[in-house]
Design a protein around this motif. Sequence first.
Motif, short mmCIF file in Angstrom:
data_model
loop_
_atom_site.label_atom_id
_atom_site.label_comp_id
_atom_site.label_asym_id
_atom_site.label_seq_id
_atom_site.Cartn_x
_atom_site.Cartn_y
_atom_site.Cartn_z
N LYS A 180 58.68 35.41 43.91
CA LYS A 180 59.15 36.39 42.94
C LYS A 180 58.69 36.09 41.51
O LYS A 180 58.62 36.99 40.68
N GLU A 181 58.37 34.84 41.21
CA GLU A 181 58.00 34.50 39.84
C GLU A 181 56.53 34.78 39.52
O GLU A 181 56.12 34.67 38.38
N TYR A 182 55.74 35.18 40.52
CA TYR A 182 54.32 35.47 40.31
C TYR A 182 54.08 36.97 40.47
O TYR A 182 54.58 37.58 41.40
N PRO A 183 53.26 37.55 39.56
CA PRO A 183 52.96 38.98 39.67
C PRO A 183 51.85 39.21 40.70
O PRO A 183 50.68 38.94 40.44
N PHE A 184 52.21 39.71 41.86
CA PHE A 184 51.23 40.03 42.90
C PHE A 184 50.91 41.52 42.83
O PHE A 184 51.80 42.37 42.86
N VAL A 185 49.62 41.84 42.75
CA VAL A 185 49.16 43.22 42.72
C VAL A 185 47.86 43.30 43.52
O VAL A 185 46.98 42.45 43.36
N HIS A 186 47.75 44.30 44.36
CA HIS A 186 46.49 44.58 45.03
C HIS A 186 46.20 46.06 44.84
O HIS A 186 47.02 46.91 45.18
N ILE A 187 45.03 46.35 44.27
CA ILE A 187 44.62 47.73 44.01
C ILE A 187 43.49 48.06 44.97
O ILE A 187 42.43 47.43 44.95
N TYR A 188 43.74 49.01 45.84
CA TYR A 188 42.75 49.42 46.84
C TYR A 188 41.99 50.64 46.31
O TYR A 188 42.58 51.70 46.08
N ALA A 189 40.70 50.51 46.16
CA ALA A 189 39.86 51.61 45.67
C ALA A 189 39.65 52.64 46.77
O ALA A 189 39.86 52.37 47.95
N GLN A 190 39.24 53.82 46.37
CA GLN A 190 38.92 54.87 47.32
C GLN A 190 37.72 54.46 48.17
O GLN A 190 36.78 53.86 47.67
N GLN A 191 37.75 54.80 49.41
CA GLN A 191 36.60 54.59 50.29
C GLN A 191 35.73 55.84 50.35
O GLN A 191 34.56 55.77 50.66
N LYS A 192 36.33 56.99 50.10
CA LYS A 192 35.60 58.25 50.02
C LYS A 192 36.38 59.21 49.13
O LYS A 192 37.54 58.94 48.77
N THR A 193 35.76 60.33 48.77
CA THR A 193 36.39 61.27 47.85
C THR A 193 37.70 61.81 48.43
O THR A 193 37.88 61.90 49.63
N ARG A 194 38.59 62.12 47.52
CA ARG A 194 39.90 62.70 47.82
C ARG A 194 40.88 61.75 48.50
O ARG A 194 41.96 62.16 48.89
N GLN A 195 40.49 60.51 48.67
CA GLN A 195 41.45 59.52 49.17
C GLN A 195 42.26 59.02 47.99
O GLN A 195 41.75 58.93 46.87
N PRO A 196 43.51 58.65 48.21
CA PRO A 196 44.28 58.09 47.11
C PRO A 196 43.86 56.65 46.82
O PRO A 196 43.36 55.95 47.69
N VAL A 197 44.06 56.24 45.58
CA VAL A 197 43.99 54.83 45.23
C VAL A 197 45.37 54.29 45.54
O VAL A 197 46.38 54.90 45.19
N ILE A 198 45.45 53.15 46.20
CA ILE A 198 46.75 52.59 46.58
C ILE A 198 46.96 51.29 45.81
O ILE A 198 46.08 50.44 45.75
N ILE A 199 48.14 51.18 45.21
CA ILE A 199 48.54 49.95 44.52
C ILE A 199 49.72 49.38 45.27
O ILE A 199 50.75 50.04 45.41
N LYS A 200 49.57 48.14 45.74
CA LYS A 200 50.68 47.42 46.36
C LYS A 200 51.03 46.26 45.43
O LYS A 200 50.13 45.54 44.98
N ALA A 201 52.31 46.07 45.18
CA ALA A 201 52.71 45.03 44.23
C ALA A 201 54.16 44.65 44.45
O ALA A 201 54.95 45.44 44.96
N ASN A 202 54.50 43.42 44.02
CA ASN A 202 55.91 43.07 43.96
C ASN A 202 56.46 43.55 42.61
O ASN A 202 55.72 44.09 41.78
N THR A 203 57.74 43.38 42.39
CA THR A 203 58.37 43.88 41.16
C THR A 203 57.74 43.27 39.93
O THR A 203 57.44 43.98 38.96
N GLU A 204 57.51 41.98 39.95
CA GLU A 204 56.90 41.31 38.79
C GLU A 204 55.50 41.87 38.52
O GLU A 204 55.11 42.09 37.38
N GLY A 205 54.74 42.11 39.58
CA GLY A 205 53.39 42.67 39.43
C GLY A 205 53.42 44.05 38.81
O GLY A 205 52.61 44.37 37.94
N LEU A 206 54.36 44.90 39.26
CA LEU A 206 54.47 46.23 38.68
C LEU A 206 54.88 46.17 37.21
O LEU A 206 54.39 46.96 36.39
#
Length: 83
Positions: free
Chosen positions: A6-32
């Motif tokens: 919990k004390e470390y900000p974890f964030v992973h940002i997934y880029a689009q693989q093709k057009t019209r796909q969403p960008v996905i951000i996964k993170a813990n509370t500290e990361g957000l």
Amino acid sequence: MNELAKEYPFVHIYAQQKTRQPVIIKANTEGLCVLLNAIVSAIAQQERNGMAEVFDGNAEVYEVVVRLVNTHDELAPLPYQKQ
């Protein structure tokens, strides 16, 4: 199940693989929170970039840069493309 520290900000940002796909951000509370602060800094101090130092799932540190732009020309170039 391995919980993220919990004390470390974890964030992973997934880029689009093709057009019209969403960008996905996964993170813990500290990361957000760190990411949100970088966004607020970019808005509040428009002459500077917002920066967030976060960890990925392998616990490797990386930097997220948030840049406020106002024109299509500033938005258009890919960040890693040589000019």
